[in-house]
Design a protein around this motif. Structure first.
Motif, PDB file in Angstrom:
ATOM      1  N   UNK A 121       0.836  -1.197   0.000  1.00  0.00           N
ATOM      2  CA  UNK A 121       0.000   0.000   0.000  1.00  0.00           C
ATOM      3  C   UNK A 121       0.870   1.246   0.000  1.00  0.00           C
ATOM      4  N   UNK A 122       0.328   2.285  -0.577  1.00  0.00           N
ATOM      5  CA  UNK A 122       0.915   3.622  -0.525  1.00  0.00           C
ATOM      6  C   UNK A 122      -0.231   4.561  -0.192  1.00  0.00           C
ATOM      7  N   UNK A 123      -0.274   5.049   1.042  1.00  0.00           N
ATOM      8  CA  UNK A 123      -1.445   5.819   1.487  1.00  0.00           C
ATOM      9  C   UNK A 123      -1.209   7.322   1.471  1.00  0.00           C
ATOM     10  N   UNK A 124      -0.006   7.751   1.091  1.00  0.00           N
ATOM     11  CA  UNK A 124       0.252   9.194   1.036  1.00  0.00           C
ATOM     12  C   UNK A 124       1.190   9.523  -0.118  1.00  0.00           C
ATOM     13  N   UNK A 125       0.811   9.149  -1.347  1.00  0.00           N
ATOM     14  CA  UNK A 125       1.719   9.384  -2.475  1.00  0.00           C
ATOM     15  C   UNK A 125       1.875  10.876  -2.771  1.00  0.00           C
ATOM     16  N   UNK A 126       3.107  11.307  -2.974  1.00  0.00           N
ATOM     17  CA  UNK A 126       3.343  12.684  -3.398  1.00  0.00           C
ATOM     18  C   UNK A 126       2.864  12.828  -4.841  1.00  0.00           C
ATOM     19  N   UNK A 127       2.297  13.979  -5.198  1.00  0.00           N
ATOM     20  CA  UNK A 127       1.794  14.157  -6.570  1.00  0.00           C
ATOM     21  C   UNK A 127       2.842  13.824  -7.630  1.00  0.00           C
ATOM     22  N   UNK A 128       4.107  14.127  -7.352  1.00  0.00           N
ATOM     23  CA  UNK A 128       5.157  13.893  -8.337  1.00  0.00           C
ATOM     24  C   UNK A 128       5.429  12.404  -8.562  1.00  0.00           C
ATOM     25  N   UNK A 129       4.955  11.543  -7.653  1.00  0.00           N
ATOM     26  CA  UNK A 129       5.229  10.109  -7.772  1.00  0.00           C
ATOM     27  C   UNK A 129       4.051   9.316  -8.322  1.00  0.00           C
ATOM     28  N   UNK A 130       2.935   9.980  -8.638  1.00  0.00           N
ATOM     29  CA  UNK A 130       1.738   9.249  -9.051  1.00  0.00           C
ATOM     30  C   UNK A 130       1.957   8.461 -10.344  1.00  0.00           C
ATOM     31  N   UNK A 131       2.633   9.055 -11.321  1.00  0.00           N
ATOM     32  CA  UNK A 131       2.888   8.332 -12.575  1.00  0.00           C
ATOM     33  C   UNK A 131       3.754   7.107 -12.323  1.00  0.00           C
ATOM     34  N   UNK A 132       4.750   7.259 -11.438  1.00  0.00           N
ATOM     35  CA  UNK A 132       5.607   6.115 -11.105  1.00  0.00           C
ATOM     36  C   UNK A 132       4.807   5.027 -10.404  1.00  0.00           C
ATOM     37  N   UNK A 133       3.879   5.429  -9.525  1.00  0.00           N
ATOM     38  CA  UNK A 133       3.035   4.458  -8.838  1.00  0.00           C
ATOM     39  C   UNK A 133       2.227   3.634  -9.828  1.00  0.00           C
ATOM     40  N   UNK A 134       1.610   4.304 -10.806  1.00  0.00           N
ATOM     41  CA  UNK A 134       0.826   3.587 -11.813  1.00  0.00           C
ATOM     42  C   UNK A 134       1.720   2.673 -12.643  1.00  0.00           C
ATOM     43  N   UNK A 135       2.894   3.159 -13.010  1.00  0.00           N
ATOM     44  CA  UNK A 135       3.818   2.341 -13.812  1.00  0.00           C
ATOM     45  C   UNK A 135       4.255   1.095 -13.053  1.00  0.00           C
ATOM     46  N   UNK A 136       4.324   1.186 -11.736  1.00  0.00           N
ATOM     47  CA  UNK A 136       4.726   0.058 -10.905  1.00  0.00           C
ATOM     48  C   UNK A 136       3.566  -0.882 -10.585  1.00  0.00           C
ATOM     49  N   UNK A 137       2.365  -0.543 -11.044  1.00  0.00           N
ATOM     50  CA  UNK A 137       1.222  -1.427 -10.865  1.00  0.00           C
ATOM     51  C   UNK A 137       0.304  -1.087  -9.719  1.00  0.00           C
ATOM     52  N   UNK A 138       0.514   0.042  -9.058  1.00  0.00           N
ATOM     53  CA  UNK A 138      -0.381   0.441  -7.973  1.00  0.00           C
ATOM     54  C   UNK A 138      -1.688   0.978  -8.545  1.00  0.00           C
ATOM     55  N   UNK A 139      -2.801   0.665  -7.857  1.00  0.00           N
ATOM     56  CA  UNK A 139      -4.117   1.142  -8.250  1.00  0.00           C
ATOM     57  C   UNK A 139      -4.858   1.635  -6.999  1.00  0.00           C
TER      58      UNK A 139
END
Length: 300
Positions: A121-139
Motif C-alpha cells: 500500500x501507498x497511502x500518502x503518495x506525493x503528486x510527483x510520484x503518481x505516474x511512477x506508482x501507476x507504472x509500478x502497478x499500484x491502483x
C-alpha cells in the motif's frame, strides 16, 4: 525517467540496518524538509519496536554510495491472520532519494515489490510520484474521503435496540474484550498504545471494534477523528449514532473515513479525489482499515 536496471558501480541497494539510523534520518530530512528531525527519529524508533515479519526488513531499503545513505524507502510489514493462512501487508512510506541518484530511486521500490504474495500500500503518495506508482502497478483502493457527523447519523436501522447501543473504551481488563477475536484485541490494544482511541460498541449482544485517530483537518483548524479500523462500513453506519454520543464527551463532532461514495446511514458528505490511497497485490485493504500504517506508526 526512473532506471530499473543495474545500479552504477559503487551504488548498492540493501536493507536498512540498525547502525544506519543517523544516515537514514539525514536522508529523510533532505527529502522532506517540512518534517522536523524528531519526527523521523520517532518513526525509526517505532519501527524498531514493531514485531518482525518473517524474513522481511525491519526498516526498509537504502541506496548507499561510498558508505553514505543517498536514498531511502521505509516499509511497515504486518501479518494478519486469514482463513487461508496469514496475509502479509506492507505499507511503503517516505520514499526519498538525493537528486543526483533520483534516476535510480525506483530500484528501491522494485526490489521490495518482488513478492507476489504480499499486498503493498501507498497511502500518502506525493503528486510527483503518481505516474511512477501507476507504472509500478499500484491502483487506488479508495477514491475519496467521507466526512460525517456520527452523533447526527441515523444508521441503517432505527430500531430501539440499535439506539440503545453502548460504547466502551477498550482496556485489557474489560470483560467485553473477550467478545472479539485475538486479532481484533491485538489491533485495539496496540493502537491505543500509539495514541488512538480504541472502542467497542455493544449492540444486540454483539461486539463491534473500532479504532479512531485524532486529527486536525482543513489546514489544522478543525479537530476530528479518522477511522483507522472497522470491520466494515456497514458496521460503522450501524454504530455511528452511539459512537457519536460517546465522542461528544470530548467535544468532537466530526469523523472522516476512506470511501468510494456516500455511505448509507451516515450524515455527511463525500469528497472525491481526496486522500487517495493505492495498493498492489492480491488483496486490497478494506475501506476503513488503515491499521499499522505510517499514519498511525509515524503520525500525520
Amino acid at each position: 525517467m526512473a532506471v530499473l536496471g543495474a545500479l552504477p558501480p559503487g551504488v548498492r541497494c540493501r536493507p536498512i540496518r540498525e547502525a544506519d539510523r543517523e544516515g537514514v534520518v539525514d536522508c529523510l530530512c533532505r527529502g522532506f524538509p517540512e518534517r522536523d528531525r524528531s519526527y523521523w527519529i520517532q518513526a525509526l524508533s517505532r519501527l524498531s519496536q514493531r514485531p518482525p515479519v518473517a524474513e522481511f526488513p525491519q526498516y526498509g531499503l537504502a541506496l548507499e554510495k561510498a558508505d553514505r545513505i543517498v536514498g531511502v524507502v521505509l516499509t511497515l510489514y504486518t501479518s494478519y491472520p486469514g482463513q487461508q493462512g496469514d496475509e502479509v501487508r506492507c505499507n511503503l512510506s517516505s520514499w526519498s532519494v538525493d537528486a543526483e541518484f533520483r534516476p535510480y530511486g525506483a530500484k528501491l521500490v522494485t526490489t521490495i515489490l518482488k513478492r507476489r504474495d504480499v499486498t503493498y500500500t501507498n497511502i500518502s503518495p506525493a503528486p510527483a510520484t503518481l505516474k511512477a506508482n501507476w507504472a509500478l502497478g499500484f491502483r487506488p483502493f479508495t477514491t475519496g474521503l467521507f466526512a460525517f457527523l456520527p452523533a447526527f447519523s441515523p444508521g441503517i436501522s432505527h430500531s430501539s435496540a440499535l439506539r440503545s447501543c453502548r460504547v466502551l473504551e477498550a482496556r485489557s481488563d474489560l470483560a467485553e474484550m473477550a467478545m472479539l477475536s485475538d486479532g481484533e484485541r491485538y489491533i485495539l490494544s496496540e493502537h491505543a498504545a500509539l495514541g488512538c482511541l480504541s472502542l467497542i460498541c455493544i449492540c444486540n449482544g454483539a461486539a463491534f471494534p473500532f479504532v479512531l485517530m485524532p486529527r486536525r483537518i482543513w489546514r489544522g483548524l478543525i479537530p476530528c477523528y479518522q477511522v483507522i479500523y472497522c470491520r466494515s462500513l456497514a458496521d460503522l453506519s450501524r454504530c455511528a449514532g452511539a459512537m457519536g454520543r460517546f465522542l461528544l464527551r470530548s467535544g468532537i463532532l466530526l469523523c472522516v473515513v476512506d470511501a468510494k461514495e456516500s455511505i448509507a446511514g451516515l450524515f455527511g458528505w463525500y469528497r472525491h479525489n481526496r486522500g487517495l490511497k493505492y495498493f498492489k497485490g492480491p488483496r486490497p485493504p478494506s475501506l476503513g482499515d488503515l491499521t499499522f500504517t505510517e499514519l498511525v506508526i509515524f503520525g500525520p
